[in-house]
Enzyme design. Structure first.
Site, PDB file in Angstrom:
ATOM      1  N   TYR A 167       2.124  -8.408 -20.790  1.00 50.85           N
ATOM      2  CA  TYR A 167       2.371  -7.995 -22.180  1.00 50.85           C
ATOM      3  C   TYR A 167       2.417  -6.474 -22.211  1.00 50.85           C
ATOM      4  CZ  TYR A 167       1.399  -7.195 -27.197  1.00 50.85           C
ATOM      5  OH  TYR A 167       1.448  -6.767 -28.500  1.00 50.85           O
ATOM      6  N   ASP A 262       2.331  -0.360 -16.212  1.00 49.87           N
ATOM      7  CA  ASP A 262       1.729  -0.363 -17.541  1.00 49.87           C
ATOM      8  C   ASP A 262       0.210  -0.459 -17.354  1.00 49.87           C
ATOM      9  OD1 ASP A 262       2.004  -2.475 -20.543  1.00 49.87           O
ATOM     10  OD2 ASP A 262       0.717  -0.768 -19.991  1.00 49.87           O
ATOM     11  N   LYS A 290      -5.672   2.658 -24.969  1.00 56.36           N
ATOM     12  CA  LYS A 290      -7.049   2.144 -25.007  1.00 56.36           C
ATOM     13  C   LYS A 290      -8.093   3.198 -24.614  1.00 56.36           C
ATOM     14  CE  LYS A 290      -5.285  -2.526 -24.242  1.00 56.36           C
ATOM     15  NZ  LYS A 290      -5.601  -3.269 -25.487  1.00 56.36           N
TER      16      LYS A 290
END
Ligand code: KE4
Length: 454
Positions: A167, A262, A290
Site C-alpha cells: 500500500y 516506500d 510517520k
C-alpha cells in the site's frame, strides 16, 4: 448517583441504532461514533479506524502517554499501533512536546522557507545516505504520488510497477487491482480511479522476482518506476525473501527503471536508515512518513540528485504544498529523528522486545494447537491466523479473519490495542518494557483461548 436522564438519553440513542435489547452501558465512544456518522463518511477520517474488519464500534481516544492510550470513557490500553508507526518513542515523549511548545512561540506557519527545513533536510540525508536531495510534504500519500511523478518526468516513461499487498497511500495510481495475469494491465480498485490511470500501473506478486522481470520485459522501455515496501506492513508483516530486493535492484539498474523504496512505515523504524540500511540495498528514491514527523503531519520523498533536480523550481516536474515543511511539524520531526540518530542502541532494544512478543505468541499458539504464523522484522510484527507460511498476499489471504476479529475484540476487552484488521502490522515502541510484554502475553493467551472456544 444514577443519572436517570443520561440513561434515558443513552436508551433512546441505542434504540435509534438497533431493535435489540437496550444496552444501557453505552459508552461515550459509541455515542460519539453515532454522532460522527452523521457528519463524517463512515464516522472516521480514515477507513481502517472504523473497525469494520473486526466488528464492533471504534474506541474514541482522549489522550496518551508512553505505552498507554486513554479513551473518552477513561479506559486505558497498551498501544501496539502507535498511530500506525509514528510513535516509536511512545506517546507524547517530553523531548518532542518541548520542541513543539518552543516552536509554537514563534507562530504556526509562514509559507516561507525556514531554518528548520534546512536542518531537517540535512538530518534526513545523514540518516538515509541514498537521499542526496529531499522534498518535505504533508503525508505518505503525497510523498509516493510525488515520487512516481518525478520518476515519470525523469525517465519520460509512463508505466509503474507495484506489488500485490503493498500500500502506498490513496493516490489514483496505487488503487489498482492486479490484472488477471502478471502481464495484464491493472484495473481500478476504487470507484473514481479511471481506466486511463489504471492502464499505466502493472501489479505483480511480492517475493516473486521472475514475475517482476517478466512484466519488465513485456513492457521494455515503458516502465518509469518500480515501487514497493521493502518490508511489507500492509498485508500484515511480510519480509523480503533472501536475494529478492537485490534482484529488483539489479533489474531496475539493467532496464533504467527508478527503484523507489516506500519506507513510510519502515523508515527510521527498522534501522536508523530504514530497511535499505538493514538489507544493504540502495534505492534510487525513497518515500518517508510517520516517524519522520514525530506524530505531526510530515512526509518526504528524496533520492539521487540527478532525479530530484527534476523537481520544480529546480526542474520542470511540479509539486507544491501550503504547509510543506511546516515549522511545528519540522520541530517535532527534528526532535524525534535527532533522538533516534543519537541513540542507535534503541534499535537493539526494540528488536529484543519485539522478538520476546513474537516468540511468546508463537509458543502460546503452539500450546493451544493453533500454530499460527507470526512474522517479525525488527519492531514490526503480525500474527496471521493461518498455520501456513505467509510470504505474499495470496498466502496472507488464507488467514481466518473471523477468528482474528474475535481475538482482536478479546484483546481490546483486556486493554490491549491492536490493529483492527488482519492485514496490518503492529508497531512496538521503546515504552514497551519487559513487564508490559508479560502483560501482553498473558492477555494473548486468554484472548486466543476465548477466540477459539478453548
Ligand atoms: P499516509 O498518507 O497515510 O500518511 O501514508 C500512506 C502510506 C504510504 N506508504 C505506506 C507504506 C503506508 O503504510 C502508508 C499508510 N499506512 C496506513 C497503515 N496501513 C496508515 C493508516 C491509515 O490509512 O489510516
Amino acid at each position: 448517583m444514577f443519572n436517570a436522564v443520561g440513561a434515558c438519553q443513552r436508551y433512546l440513542l441505542f434504540m435509534s441504532e438497533s431493535l435489540t435489547a437496550p444496552d444501557l452501558t453505552l459508552t461515550t465512544s459509541d455515542a460519539l461514533f453515532t454522532r460522527a456518522k452523521d457528519h463524517i463518511p463512515g464516522g472516521v477520517n480514515s477507513p481502517v479506524r472504523a473497525f469494520r474488519a473486526v466488528g464492533g464500534h471504534p474506541v474514541f481516544m482522549q489522550s496518551a502517554k508512553g505505552a498507554w492510550l486513554t479513551d473518552v470513557d477513561g479506559n486505558r490500553y497498551l498501544d501496539f499501533i502507535n498511530s500506525w508507526g509514528p510513535m516509536i518513542l511512545g506517546h507524547a515523549p517530553d523531548l518532542v512536546l518541548n520542541a513543539v511548545q518552543e516552536a509554537i512561540q514563534g507562530s504556526l506557519s509562514f509559507g516561507a522557507p525556514t531554518r528548520r527545513e534546512v536542518e531537517m533536510a540535512e538530518l534526513i540525508k545523514q540518516m538515509v545516505p541514498s537521499i542526496e536531495k529531499v522534498r518535505l510534504v504533508n503525508s505518505g500519500t503525497e510523498a509516493t504520488m510525488s515520487a512516481i511523478r518525478v520518476a515519470r518526468g525523469y525517465t519520460g516513461r509512463n508505466k509503474i510497477i507495484k506489488f500485490e499487498g503493498c500500500y502506498h497511500g490513496h493516490g489514483d495510481s496505487f488503487l489498482i487491482a492486479a490484472g488477471s495475469g502478471a502481464l495484464t494491465l491493472g484495473a481500478p480498485d476504487s470507484p473514481g480511479v479511471t481506466e486511463g490511470v489504471a492502464q499505466d500501473t502493472l501489479t505483480v506478486p511480492y517475493n516473486d522476482r521472475a514475475a517482476a522481470e517478466q512484466v519488465v520485459l513485456a513492457n521494455e522501455g515503458q516502465v518509469a518506476a518500480l515501487i514497493l515496501e521493502p518490508v511489507v506492513g500492509n498485508m500484515g508483516l511480510v519480509a523480503p525473501q533472501e536475494g529478492y530486493l537485490q534482484g529488483l535492484r539489479d533489474l531496475c539498474t539493467q532496464h533504467g527503471i527508478v527503484l523507489i523504496f516506500d519506507e513510510v512505515m519502515t523508515g527510521f523504524r527498522l534501522a536508523r536508515g530504514g530497511a535499505q540500511e538493514l538489507y544493504g540495498i540502495t534505492p534510487d528514491m525513497t518515500t518517508l512518513g510517520k516517524i519522520i514527523g514525530g506524530g505531526m503531519p510530515v512526509g518526504a520523498y528524496g533520492g539521487r540528485k540527478d532525479i530530484m533536480d527534476q523537481v520544480a523550481p529546480a526542474g520542470k516536474v511540479y509539486q507544491a504544498g501550503t504547509l510543506s515543511g511546516n515549522p511545528i511539524a519540522t520541530a517535532a520531526g527534528i526532535a524525534q529523528l535527532t533522538y533516534l540518530q543519537e541513540h542507535p542502541e534503541l534499535y537493539d532494544q526494540l528488536n529484543r522486545t519485539t522478538t520476546r512478543i513474537a516468540d511468546g505468541t508463537r509458543q502460546i499458539c503452539q500450546e493451544l494447537g493453533l500454530n499460527y504464523t507470526v512474522n517479525q522484522v525488527g519492531s514490526m510484527f503480525s500474527v496471521f491466523f493461518t498455520d501456513k507460511p505467509v510470504t505474499n498476499l495470496e498466502e496472507a489471504k488464507q488467514s481466518d479473519t473471523e477468528a482474528f476479529g474475535r481475538y482482536f475484540r478479546a484483546m481490546l476487552h483486556r486493554g490491549i490495542y491492536l490493529a483492527p484488521a488482519q492485514y496490518e502490522a503492529l508497531f512496538v515502541s521503546t515504552a514497551i518494557t519487559d513487564e508490559l510484554v508479560d502483560t501482553y502475553l498473558t492477555a494473548c493467551r486468554e484472548a486466543m483461548r476465548e477466540a477459539h472456544g478453548l
